[in-house]
Scaffold this active site. Structure first.
Site, PDB file in Angstrom:
ATOM      1  CE  LYS A  12      -3.839   0.870   0.806  1.00 45.03           C
ATOM      2  NZ  LYS A  12      -4.610   0.697   2.051  1.00 45.03           N
ATOM      3  CG  HIS A  13      -0.482   4.754  -0.013  1.00 45.39           C
ATOM      4  ND1 HIS A  13      -0.929   5.577  -1.027  1.00 45.39           N
ATOM      5  CD2 HIS A  13      -1.572   4.428   0.716  1.00 45.39           C
ATOM      6  CE1 HIS A  13      -2.231   5.757  -0.904  1.00 45.39           C
ATOM      7  NE2 HIS A  13      -2.649   5.062   0.136  1.00 45.39           N
ATOM      8  CG  HIS A  73      14.320   7.799   0.747  1.00 42.68           C
ATOM      9  ND1 HIS A  73      13.421   8.155   1.715  1.00 42.68           N
ATOM     10  CD2 HIS A  73      15.479   7.514   1.386  1.00 42.68           C
ATOM     11  CE1 HIS A  73      14.021   8.130   2.914  1.00 42.68           C
ATOM     12  NE2 HIS A  73      15.257   7.738   2.732  1.00 42.68           N
ATOM     13  CG  ASN A  95      14.855   6.464   9.431  1.00 39.83           C
ATOM     14  OD1 ASN A  95      15.810   6.285   8.690  1.00 39.83           O
ATOM     15  ND2 ASN A  95      14.802   7.449  10.314  1.00 39.83           N
TER      16      ASN A  95
END
Length: 392
Positions: free
Chosen positions: A67-68, A392, A231
């Site tokens: 999810k996301h 990221h 993180n």
């Protein structure tokens, strides 16, 4: 086909949108059903990498629930116990394959967060996996292939609009990757670092005990972290991520968040929770949400007069704080992984409260000695990998 037009980007105002191959080659994927969007493809490509690498490292069919652009859960295809079947609401008598078990366990790590997930399988999607997925709220799936029966089942989801993507399992991306932010192009080498058992040889604690099952759990943790927004911290038990803390600025907050999710996963197995008297034909999302509220500090909202009748056939007794604490104290043998070093021993202290016995992290903090000392205090086994896994 080397490009695919999309409805829009992350938000409806972000147009035009497409995925394409910069070198002019063909896309390594095919849409077999539905019309996936921008975020769908981000989830699909990240989740596929996780499932594929987990299969390579463990030798077991693997799955992820995303999810996301972060995993809500990931797991290898170990068999389900009788309690697992109740916990994950598997239909009585349902025949389960290793691939189905992998997805059920990945989805079951955090059923609330997996609502509307993107599923990824390391192996061909079979009918057993498709049948379980049919009953869940999900946006789509990516796999290296589908049996005819599985594809038929999946095409009935969402009134025929369920997203089904097939990925070329032999596809290897270019060694360099690019990303545009505010009109500026970033370039970096792709993170092709291979995670295997040899990465776990550097045990830094007095306790050197590291059984085979814990090694698998460490690889599940590390590979999950590799594709989790940093993180990040991940708790794993029996080849299944049971708590993922993603995208927090403070590592201790990651550890607390993942620990709270692991505690919740374990509390869902409390006999009182497994025996909750749900009304007949309650929708799965309503049932999952009810369990989450029942276990939270807001349980009074669920059990108030006029509210519980919509969910239960009779009003259940709340689970007292002392009962929750006593049940959580029974959880053990858990592995905790971190994508970067633990800067303080407080992370180890928090992990211990959720049954953590094994820790895997890069090491390299100026306070490593204190972190090791804290692990030694509780007889834990901790490995330093020397490899950071920011994503990221």
């Amino acid at each position: 086909m080397n490009e695919l037009e999309l409805k829009y980007g992350c938000n409806p105002n972000q147009k035009p949108s497409r995925i394409f191959m910069k070198d002019g080659g063909d896309l390594p994927l095919t849409v077999l059903n539905g019309k996936p969007g921008y975020i769908n493809f981000l989830d699909a490509l990240n989740s596929w990498q996780l499932a594929r690498e987990l299969k390579e490292a463990s030798g077991l069919p693997s799955a992820a629930s995303f999810k996301h652009v972060s995993p809500a859960g990931a797991a290898v295809g170990l068999p389900l116990s009788g309690t697992d079947r109740k916990l994950y609401f598997v239909e009585p008598g349902a025949e389960l394959t290793p691939t189905a078990c992998a997805y059920i366990r990945a989805r079951g790590a955090d059923r609330l967060c997996s609502y509307g997930d993107w599923a990824a399988l390391s192996d061909v999607c079979d009918a057993a996996t498709a049948q379980y997925l049919k009953g869940e709220v999900s946006d789509g799936i990516i796999a290296p292939g589908y049996t005819e029966e599985a594809l038929e089942i999946l095409r009935t989801k969402k009134k025929g609009a369920y997203n089904v993507v097939q990925i070329d399992p032999g596809y290897q991306p270019a060694p360099q990757e690019y990303k545009d932010v505010f009109g500026v192009t970033f370039q970096q080498g792709r993170n092709g670092y291979r995670i295997g058992k040899s990465l776990l040889d550097h045990i830094v604690t007095k306790c050197q005990d590291l059984p085979q099952a814990a090694k698998i759990d460490m690889m599940v943790a590390l590979i999950t972290l590799k594709y989790t927004q940093s993180n990040s911290v991940c708790y794993v038990k029996d080849g299944q991520a049971i708590g993922v803390g993603a995208g927090q600025q403070s590592r201790i907050h990651c550890t607390r968040l993942a620990g709270a999710k692991a505690d919740n996963w374990w509390l869902r197995q409390h006999p009182q929770v497994l025996a909750l008297p749900f009304v007949e034909n309650i929708r799965r999302p309503d049932r999952d949400n009810a369990i989450d509220v029942y276990l939270s500090d807001e349980w009074e909202d669920l059990l108030a007069d006029g509210a519980w009748q919509a969910v239960f056939t009779e009003r259940p007794q709340p689970l007292a704080a002392e009962e929750k604490k006593a049940w959580i104290a029974k959880l053990g043998g858990v592995t905790c992984g971190s994508d970067a070093f633990f800067p303080f021993g407080d992370n180890v202290e928090r992990a211990r409260k959720s049954g953590v016995q094994y820790i895997v992290q890069p090491g390299g903090s100026i306070r490593d000695d204190h972190v090791i000392e804290t692990a030694d205090k509780y007889g834990m086994t901790m490995c330093f990998t020397g490899m950071r896994l920011f994503h990221h």
